[in-house]
Design a protein around this motif. Structure first.
Motif, PDB file in Angstrom:
ATOM      1  N   GLY A  49      54.124  62.715  37.577  1.00  0.00           N
ATOM      2  CA  GLY A  49      54.300  61.076  37.477  1.00  0.00           C
ATOM      3  C   GLY A  49      53.398  60.639  37.010  1.00  0.00           C
ATOM      4  N   LEU A  50      53.015  59.329  37.226  1.00  0.00           N
ATOM      5  CA  LEU A  50      51.721  58.413  36.514  1.00  0.00           C
ATOM      6  C   LEU A  50      50.606  58.652  37.963  1.00  0.00           C
ATOM      7  CD1 LEU A  50      53.193  55.138  35.398  1.00  0.00           C
ATOM      8  CD2 LEU A  50      52.217  57.039  34.040  1.00  0.00           C
ATOM      9  N   PRO A  51      49.368  58.674  37.385  1.00  0.00           N
ATOM     10  CA  PRO A  51      48.316  58.663  38.499  1.00  0.00           C
ATOM     11  C   PRO A  51      48.480  57.269  39.406  1.00  0.00           C
ATOM     12  CG  PRO A  51      47.557  59.321  36.154  1.00  0.00           C
ATOM     13  CD  PRO A  51      48.998  58.682  36.039  1.00  0.00           C
ATOM     14  N   GLY A  52      48.374  57.441  40.657  1.00  0.00           N
ATOM     15  CA  GLY A  52      48.629  56.398  41.451  1.00  0.00           C
ATOM     16  C   GLY A  52      49.946  56.184  41.908  1.00  0.00           C
ATOM     17  N   THR A 120      50.994  65.223  32.383  1.00  0.00           N
ATOM     18  CA  THR A 120      50.626  65.621  30.836  1.00  0.00           C
ATOM     19  C   THR A 120      50.322  67.055  30.665  1.00  0.00           C
ATOM     20  OG1 THR A 120      48.461  65.191  31.533  1.00  0.00           O
ATOM     21  CG2 THR A 120      49.453  63.098  30.870  1.00  0.00           C
ATOM     22  N   GLN A 121      50.342  67.942  31.750  1.00  0.00           N
ATOM     23  CA  GLN A 121      49.792  69.098  31.616  1.00  0.00           C
ATOM     24  C   GLN A 121      51.007  69.934  31.326  1.00  0.00           C
ATOM     25  OE1 GLN A 121      46.751  69.967  31.637  1.00  0.00           O
ATOM     26  NE2 GLN A 121      46.101  67.843  31.766  1.00  0.00           N
ATOM     27  N   ALA A 122      51.594  70.003  30.054  1.00  0.00           N
ATOM     28  CA  ALA A 122      52.648  70.843  29.818  1.00  0.00           C
ATOM     29  C   ALA A 122      52.442  72.417  29.857  1.00  0.00           C
ATOM     30  CB  ALA A 122      53.394  70.601  28.446  1.00  0.00           C
ATOM     31  N   HIS A 140      61.069  74.039  39.806  1.00  0.00           N
ATOM     32  CA  HIS A 140      62.011  72.726  39.903  1.00  0.00           C
ATOM     33  C   HIS A 140      60.846  71.534  39.694  1.00  0.00           C
ATOM     34  CE1 HIS A 140      65.405  74.747  41.445  1.00  0.00           C
ATOM     35  NE2 HIS A 140      64.565  75.658  42.096  1.00  0.00           N
ATOM     36  N   LEU A 141      61.409  70.459  39.175  1.00  0.00           N
ATOM     37  CA  LEU A 141      60.469  69.211  38.830  1.00  0.00           C
ATOM     38  C   LEU A 141      61.024  68.124  39.775  1.00  0.00           C
ATOM     39  CD1 LEU A 141      58.193  67.646  37.185  1.00  0.00           C
ATOM     40  CD2 LEU A 141      60.036  67.406  35.340  1.00  0.00           C
ATOM     41  N   LEU A 142      60.028  67.434  40.466  1.00  0.00           N
ATOM     42  CA  LEU A 142      60.326  66.140  41.083  1.00  0.00           C
ATOM     43  C   LEU A 142      59.612  65.228  40.228  1.00  0.00           C
ATOM     44  CD1 LEU A 142      59.898  66.901  44.817  1.00  0.00           C
ATOM     45  CD2 LEU A 142      62.109  67.165  43.390  1.00  0.00           C
ATOM     46  N   LEU A 143      60.107  64.374  39.456  1.00  0.00           N
ATOM     47  CA  LEU A 143      59.664  63.375  38.595  1.00  0.00           C
ATOM     48  C   LEU A 143      59.452  61.905  39.321  1.00  0.00           C
ATOM     49  CD1 LEU A 143      58.166  62.998  35.885  1.00  0.00           C
ATOM     50  CD2 LEU A 143      60.428  62.891  34.888  1.00  0.00           C
ATOM     51  N   LEU A 144      58.352  61.390  39.654  1.00  0.00           N
ATOM     52  CA  LEU A 144      58.483  60.114  40.214  1.00  0.00           C
ATOM     53  C   LEU A 144      58.507  59.067  39.017  1.00  0.00           C
ATOM     54  CD1 LEU A 144      57.699  61.926  42.642  1.00  0.00           C
ATOM     55  CD2 LEU A 144      55.979  60.022  43.091  1.00  0.00           C
ATOM     56  N   GLY A 172      52.480  58.058  28.461  1.00  0.00           N
ATOM     57  CA  GLY A 172      53.448  58.554  27.277  1.00  0.00           C
ATOM     58  C   GLY A 172      54.143  60.028  27.784  1.00  0.00           C
ATOM     59  N   ALA A 173      53.265  60.833  28.469  1.00  0.00           N
ATOM     60  CA  ALA A 173      54.024  62.090  28.726  1.00  0.00           C
ATOM     61  C   ALA A 173      54.972  61.948  29.550  1.00  0.00           C
ATOM     62  CB  ALA A 173      52.885  63.080  29.228  1.00  0.00           C
ATOM     63  N   VAL A 174      54.694  60.951  30.925  1.00  0.00           N
ATOM     64  CA  VAL A 174      55.909  60.728  31.693  1.00  0.00           C
ATOM     65  C   VAL A 174      57.130  60.124  31.274  1.00  0.00           C
ATOM     66  CG1 VAL A 174      56.443  59.578  33.794  1.00  0.00           C
ATOM     67  CG2 VAL A 174      54.074  60.735  33.424  1.00  0.00           C
TER      68      VAL A 174
END
Length: 211
Positions: A49-52, A120-122, A140-144, A172-174
């Motif tokens: 997720g995004l920083p912060g 951003t780190q694919a 598994h990915l948890l995406l905020l 952009g990556a998220v």
């Protein structure tokens, strides 16, 4: 604690599904009761997720200390050792090396682990997916899904902002990850994606691994 069961048992709410249990959208679920996300023993969970945006907060609350690798923890340990006023950029390579060394040791052990990833780190997800395959387990990915305003507020609260360029790159990556997940396509190497907004992430009380 009320549990919804494993991640595969949580019903999709908005996102599409690309096969049983692959994409689960919990955004909009709010914080009604505590939720537990369960995975198989030996699996690897990466939080992006995004920083912060609340990644470290989620990991500290739900994963505990034993099975979590958070780059923020590594940075804070090094900051306590460094002379006051020394710019982070000076010793950042050491922090990154220490973080990935700790991650490598944990992956070698075969233990279940929750890993912080900026989104951003694919190549990091690629390495984690390869490690999961070697042990015969899944990534598994948890995406905020935090808004830029929420993420910037989180950065201000912790007293540490990323540069405008870096934030735009993360954003952009998220955004790309979210679009792919909403279309039912987990990132390469990920067995499942769980989408969380701030309220639904706050409802996750535990991330567990079971045999």
């Amino acid at each position: 604690m009320a549990a919804t069961g494993t991640v595969d048992a949580v019903p999709a709410q908005r996102g599409a599904c690309a096969g049983p249990g692959r994409v689960r959208d919990l955004r909009g679920a709010g914080a009604r009761g505590a939720r537990r996300l369960g995975f198989a023993q030996g699996d690897i969970v990466v939080v992006s997720g995004l920083p912060g945006g609340g990644k470290s907060t989620l990991i500290k609350r739900a994963a505990g200390e034993g099975g979590a690798i958070d780059s923020q923890d590594t940075r804070e340990r090094w900051e306590r050792r460094m002379p006051g006023g020394l710019p982070y950029g000076v010793y950042r390579p050491l922090v990154r090396a220490a973080h990935y060394w700790g991650l490598w040791r944990t992956l070698r052990s075969g233990a279940s682990v929750v890993v912080h990833d900026c989104g951003t780190q694919a190549w990091v997800r690629g390495l984690l997916a390869a490690a999961a395959r070697r042990r015969g387990r899944a990534l598994h990915l948890l995406l905020l899904d935090s808004s830029p305003e929420e993420a910037l507020s989180g950065q201000a609260a912790r007293g540490r902002r990323v540069t405008a360029y870096a934030f735009a790159r993360h954003r952009g990556a998220v955004t790309r990850l979210l679009r792919e997940a909403e279309a039912g396509r987990p990132p390469a190497g990920c067995a499942s994606v769980t989408l969380l907004d701030r309220p639904s992430a706050a409802a996750v009380a535990r991330i567990t691994f079971h045999s």
